[in-house]
Design a protein around this motif. Structure first.
Motif, PDB file in Angstrom:
ATOM      1  N   ALA A 226       0.759  -1.392   0.068  1.00 39.77           N
ATOM      2  CA  ALA A 226      -0.118   0.023   0.162  1.00 39.77           C
ATOM      3  C   ALA A 226       0.846   1.421   0.117  1.00 39.77           C
ATOM      4  O   ALA A 226       0.441   2.237  -0.569  1.00 39.77           O
ATOM      5  N   GLU A 227       1.960   1.142   0.701  1.00 39.97           N
ATOM      6  CA  GLU A 227       2.876   2.263   0.571  1.00 39.97           C
ATOM      7  C   GLU A 227       3.627   2.668  -0.345  1.00 39.97           C
ATOM      8  O   GLU A 227       3.934   3.592  -0.743  1.00 39.97           O
ATOM      9  N   TYR A 228       4.297   1.512  -1.014  1.00 37.76           N
ATOM     10  CA  TYR A 228       5.070   1.746  -2.190  1.00 37.76           C
ATOM     11  C   TYR A 228       4.653   1.157  -3.529  1.00 37.76           C
ATOM     12  O   TYR A 228       5.512   1.109  -4.449  1.00 37.76           O
ATOM     13  N   GLY A 229       3.645   0.757  -3.510  1.00 36.95           N
ATOM     14  CA  GLY A 229       2.751   0.316  -5.002  1.00 36.95           C
ATOM     15  C   GLY A 229       3.299  -0.858  -5.419  1.00 36.95           C
ATOM     16  O   GLY A 229       3.157  -1.080  -6.761  1.00 36.95           O
ATOM     17  N   THR A 230       3.849  -1.699  -4.619  1.00 36.46           N
ATOM     18  CA  THR A 230       4.185  -3.024  -5.223  1.00 36.46           C
ATOM     19  C   THR A 230       2.968  -3.948  -5.102  1.00 36.46           C
ATOM     20  O   THR A 230       1.871  -3.475  -4.477  1.00 36.46           O
ATOM     21  N   CYS A 231       3.269  -5.121  -5.512  1.00 38.68           N
ATOM     22  CA  CYS A 231       2.253  -6.154  -5.685  1.00 38.68           C
ATOM     23  C   CYS A 231       2.787  -7.425  -5.174  1.00 38.68           C
ATOM     24  O   CYS A 231       2.513  -8.503  -5.691  1.00 38.68           O
ATOM     25  N   TRP A 232       3.466  -7.516  -4.136  1.00 34.10           N
ATOM     26  CA  TRP A 232       4.136  -8.733  -3.664  1.00 34.10           C
ATOM     27  C   TRP A 232       3.165  -9.446  -2.844  1.00 34.10           C
ATOM     28  O   TRP A 232       2.224  -8.905  -2.370  1.00 34.10           O
ATOM     29  N   VAL A 233       3.445 -11.023  -2.854  1.00 33.38           N
ATOM     30  CA  VAL A 233       2.510 -11.775  -2.272  1.00 33.38           C
ATOM     31  C   VAL A 233       3.364 -12.457  -1.003  1.00 33.38           C
ATOM     32  O   VAL A 233       4.318 -12.974  -1.306  1.00 33.38           O
ATOM     33  N   ALA A 234       2.674 -12.490   0.103  1.00 33.59           N
ATOM     34  CA  ALA A 234       3.415 -12.867   1.140  1.00 33.59           C
ATOM     35  C   ALA A 234       3.695 -14.373   1.030  1.00 33.59           C
ATOM     36  O   ALA A 234       2.629 -15.310   0.778  1.00 33.59           O
ATOM     37  N   LEU A 235       4.774 -14.860   1.369  1.00 31.52           N
ATOM     38  CA  LEU A 235       5.043 -16.258   1.567  1.00 31.52           C
ATOM     39  C   LEU A 235       4.394 -16.958   2.877  1.00 31.52           C
ATOM     40  O   LEU A 235       4.310 -16.282   3.542  1.00 31.52           O
ATOM     41  N   SER A 236       4.281 -18.298   2.627  1.00 35.26           N
ATOM     42  CA  SER A 236       3.695 -18.884   3.788  1.00 35.26           C
ATOM     43  C   SER A 236       4.517 -19.010   4.901  1.00 35.26           C
ATOM     44  O   SER A 236       3.947 -19.159   5.855  1.00 35.26           O
ATOM     45  N   ASP A 237       5.582 -19.084   4.669  1.00 33.26           N
ATOM     46  CA  ASP A 237       6.670 -19.637   5.561  1.00 33.26           C
ATOM     47  C   ASP A 237       8.033 -18.495   5.625  1.00 33.26           C
ATOM     48  O   ASP A 237       8.645 -18.366   4.633  1.00 33.26           O
ATOM     49  N   ILE A 238       8.151 -17.838   6.757  1.00 30.32           N
ATOM     50  CA  ILE A 238       9.233 -16.955   6.836  1.00 30.32           C
ATOM     51  C   ILE A 238      10.473 -17.562   6.451  1.00 30.32           C
ATOM     52  O   ILE A 238      11.556 -16.953   5.877  1.00 30.32           O
ATOM     53  N   LYS A 239      10.722 -19.089   6.654  1.00 27.50           N
ATOM     54  CA  LYS A 239      12.140 -19.522   6.261  1.00 27.50           C
ATOM     55  C   LYS A 239      12.297 -19.538   4.625  1.00 27.50           C
ATOM     56  O   LYS A 239      13.359 -19.482   4.187  1.00 27.50           O
ATOM     57  N   ASP A 240      11.116 -19.513   3.921  1.00 33.05           N
ATOM     58  CA  ASP A 240      11.346 -19.440   2.561  1.00 33.05           C
ATOM     59  C   ASP A 240      12.016 -18.119   2.089  1.00 33.05           C
ATOM     60  O   ASP A 240      12.457 -18.330   1.117  1.00 33.05           O
ATOM     61  N   TYR A 241      11.976 -17.012   2.871  1.00 35.03           N
ATOM     62  CA  TYR A 241      12.594 -16.080   2.262  1.00 35.03           C
ATOM     63  C   TYR A 241      14.115 -15.816   2.465  1.00 35.03           C
ATOM     64  O   TYR A 241      14.753 -15.011   1.744  1.00 35.03           O
ATOM     65  N   ALA A 242      14.673 -16.910   2.914  1.00 35.07           N
ATOM     66  CA  ALA A 242      15.961 -17.278   2.689  1.00 35.07           C
ATOM     67  C   ALA A 242      16.260 -18.097   1.659  1.00 35.07           C
ATOM     68  O   ALA A 242      17.670 -18.411   1.720  1.00 35.07           O
ATOM     69  N   ALA A 243      15.599 -18.393   0.650  1.00 36.65           N
ATOM     70  CA  ALA A 243      15.881 -19.253  -0.291  1.00 36.65           C
ATOM     71  C   ALA A 243      16.766 -18.633  -1.344  1.00 36.65           C
ATOM     72  O   ALA A 243      17.594 -19.478  -2.196  1.00 36.65           O
ATOM     73  N   SER A 244      16.891 -17.359  -1.500  1.00 33.21           N
ATOM     74  CA  SER A 244      17.406 -16.610  -2.669  1.00 33.21           C
ATOM     75  C   SER A 244      17.560 -15.219  -2.027  1.00 33.21           C
ATOM     76  O   SER A 244      16.771 -14.665  -0.900  1.00 33.21           O
ATOM     77  N   PRO A 245      18.668 -14.646  -2.702  1.00 30.81           N
ATOM     78  CA  PRO A 245      19.060 -12.999  -2.245  1.00 30.81           C
ATOM     79  C   PRO A 245      17.767 -12.307  -2.495  1.00 30.81           C
ATOM     80  O   PRO A 245      17.379 -11.194  -1.857  1.00 30.81           O
TER      81      PRO A 245
END
Length: 259
Positions: A226-245
């Motif tokens: 909402a603040e930055y105009g992106t359209c990212w979708v939240a991943l289901s598990d926080i651990k998945d955010y460490a899968a790639s830079p």
């Protein structure tokens, strides 16, 4: 004379490839292309011969560095990169863009620091230092629970670390977001806690679990979109955010307490 002339040609005309530590950069996206500006980290160096090669969906940008002279004066170059079919951009060996997001050097460093084990205290300290928790929140001691699951890392903030009303006011907002980053970067970490004693001598203890952070991810992502105009979708598990830079970069954006 021939030797001196050869050296002069080498350093002023031929130069050498720009290394991944020899430049800073800025970028702007314009639809299906990206305009990249590369700036030399050394005032005595000029850039020349920047080129873009795209192979298998990856854009490789290379260039050469020479000493500043009347032939080459600018330690700056602008490169136009077509984005159609491109998933990653490397500049002189350094990843700077992936999956539609700019990837910063600090993120690459964090990605390299991630550890699978809560019991690796040196690795935990390196991660916390890279996230700059001490400068932003306060000094602390570490306490680990690793004898049985769920594994917990507790940051025990000291009295000296709490100077001023802002430290007390924002801890409830800052620490859950920092905890999310820690949970992503430490493979088997399940809980992050934090303790502190306020100016009245009252002891406080809080913690957040992996499940609670996962439940907060859609809220944080929607607020960032909402603040930055992106359209990212939240991943289901926080651990998945460490899968790639690129995924880690998105997590750092949506959980940054100072957005």
């Amino acid at each position: 004379l021939l030797f001196i002339a050869g050296v002069a040609v080498k350093i002023f005309i031929i130069g050498q490839p720009v290394t991944e530590t020899g430049f800073g950069w800025a970028m702007m996206e314009y639809g299906d292309r990206l305009e990249l500006t590369v700036v030399s980290n050394g005032s005595a160096n000029a850039f020349k011969d920047f080129d873009v090669e795209i192979r298998d969906g990856i854009a490789y940008v290379t260039g050469r560095s020479v000493l500043v002279s009347s032939l080459y004066r600018e330690g700056r170059a602008t490169v136009d990169i077509p984005l159609e079919g491109v998933s990653q951009i490397y500049v002189c060996g350094r990843l700077i863009w992936a999956d539609g997001v700019a990837v910063y050097p600090e993120t690459l460093r964090l990605y390299d620091l991630k550890t699978p084990y809560t019991g690796d205290m040196p690795a935990l300290n390196s991660i916390a230092n890279a996230l700059e928790i001490r400068p932003h929140v306060g000094d602390y001691l570490n306490s680990l629970h690793t004898s049985s699951e769920p594994y917990r890392w507790t940051l025990e903030f000291t009295v000296d670390g709490w100077q001023g009303i802002n430290k007390k006011t924002y801890i409830h907002e800052d620490m859950p977001r920092y905890a999310a980053q820690l949970l992503a970067l430490v493979g088997n970490l399940s809980e992050v806690g934090w303790t502190w004693t306020d100016e009245d001598g009252v002891f406080h203890e809080e913690f957040i679990t992996l499940e609670e952070v996962n439940a907060l991810l859609p809220e944080w992502t929607d607020a960032y979109n909402a603040e930055y105009g992106t359209c990212w979708v939240a991943l289901s598990d926080i651990k998945d955010y460490a899968a790639s830079p690129a995924a880690l970069q998105k997590l750092l954006h949506i959980t940054n307490p100072y957005n």
